[in-house]
Scaffold this active site. Sequence first.
Site, PDB file in Angstrom:
ATOM      1  N   LYS A   1      -5.847  -0.860   2.591  1.00 38.00           N
ATOM      2  CA  LYS A   1      -4.675  -1.538   2.029  1.00 38.00           C
ATOM      3  C   LYS A   1      -5.178  -2.589   1.053  1.00 38.00           C
ATOM      4  O   LYS A   1      -5.799  -3.571   1.452  1.00 38.00           O
ATOM      5  CB  LYS A   1      -3.837  -2.185   3.130  1.00 38.00           C
ATOM      6  CG  LYS A   1      -2.538  -2.806   2.626  1.00 38.00           C
ATOM      7  CD  LYS A   1      -1.769  -3.448   3.761  1.00 38.00           C
ATOM      8  CE  LYS A   1      -0.387  -3.904   3.286  1.00 38.00           C
ATOM      9  NZ  LYS A   1      -0.458  -4.876   2.176  1.00 38.00           N
TER      10      LYS A   1
ATOM     11  N   PHE B   1      -2.945   5.985  -5.777  1.00 36.57           N
ATOM     12  CA  PHE B   1      -2.899   6.602  -4.457  1.00 36.57           C
ATOM     13  C   PHE B   1      -1.822   7.670  -4.297  1.00 36.57           C
ATOM     14  O   PHE B   1      -1.718   8.282  -3.243  1.00 36.57           O
ATOM     15  CB  PHE B   1      -2.752   5.567  -3.335  1.00 36.57           C
ATOM     16  CG  PHE B   1      -1.778   4.450  -3.602  1.00 36.57           C
ATOM     17  CD1 PHE B   1      -0.416   4.685  -3.675  1.00 36.57           C
ATOM     18  CD2 PHE B   1      -2.236   3.154  -3.745  1.00 36.57           C
ATOM     19  CE1 PHE B   1       0.480   3.647  -3.892  1.00 36.57           C
ATOM     20  CE2 PHE B   1      -1.348   2.113  -3.968  1.00 36.57           C
ATOM     21  CZ  PHE B   1       0.019   2.359  -4.040  1.00 36.57           C
TER      22      PHE B   1
ATOM     23  N   ARG C   1      11.808   3.444   2.498  1.00 38.22           N
ATOM     24  CA  ARG C   1      10.905   2.982   3.546  1.00 38.22           C
ATOM     25  C   ARG C   1      11.013   3.956   4.709  1.00 38.22           C
ATOM     26  O   ARG C   1      12.099   4.173   5.245  1.00 38.22           O
ATOM     27  CB  ARG C   1      11.268   1.572   4.001  1.00 38.22           C
ATOM     28  CG  ARG C   1      10.189   0.928   4.886  1.00 38.22           C
ATOM     29  CD  ARG C   1      10.571  -0.498   5.263  1.00 38.22           C
ATOM     30  NE  ARG C   1      10.740  -1.337   4.098  1.00 38.22           N
ATOM     31  CZ  ARG C   1       9.757  -1.937   3.425  1.00 38.22           C
ATOM     32  NH1 ARG C   1       8.496  -1.739   3.813  1.00 38.22           N
ATOM     33  NH2 ARG C   1      10.008  -2.691   2.377  1.00 38.22           N
TER      34      ARG C   1
END
Length: 293
Positions: A46, A118, A188
């Site tokens: 991260k 990513f 999300r």
Amino acid sequence: MKKLPLWLPLVLLPGTGYAEGIAPPPLQLASDYQQQDVTHYRVSEKLDGVRAYWNGRELLSRGGHRFSAPDWFVAGFPDTPLDGELWLGRGRFEELSAAVRRYRPIDAEWKSIRFMVFDLPASELPFEARLNALQRLFSHLDSPYLELLEQRLLPDNTALAAYLAEVEALDGEGLMLRHRDSLYSASRNQDLLKLKRFQDAEARVLAHLPGQGKYAGMLGALLVETDDGRQFRLGTGFSDAQRQQPPPVGARVTYRYQGETGQRLPRFASFVRVRNDEPEQADSGPAPVSGVK
């Protein structure tokens, strides 16, 4: 899972070079890791960077504003959308944020920045296939400012814990897990997970509460409010300089915490930093020119 909507065209107001009147890019957002089986995921570090969306022409912030990246920085970028983060290195977020938010870019600052990619957000393939497509794409690119983030396969959750410890020992933030069979969804969801030893979140500053004792005449705590309306005091994590010049009312701040109370308030909440990823807007004058120092 729903496919992300088609990207809206970028509109620039004359004389500004700042994106206005457009929707934010359709980004996938992470949920917290809750002991899911890691073998179903790819795992990466991260990054403590600034989220950015390359729409095939320009780099956009989470809010849909254009980063004033120098022309030479994006010269080798492909014409396909990319999801990633602008990154300067571990523990250098404040320095990075200052550089990428400038309306007029400074070449010397951008030369050390990388766009760490990513995901391939416009693809309809599952993530494992999207990763393969990204690897093929990057094999034909020639830009020192583009880098494909490593996505590991781990054999079990013990290996996941070891990887987390490895990253944290290097002052990294934590890990991200992407479900190998998931489609890119602008929401999300459980297909994208974040794993950190300490949880973090964001809130908006409502008021400055005065300090007492050694903090008399300075900030004692911030009264903050989360996006879902929970209010609490944030009183630790500040340097003396920050207590003398606290984050302004209305600012968005990141805080760290360890779980929640029965009233869903964060336990042991501690200030981390002011969170502002949006580029500066010019008050007047011509559009930014690459290379202006």
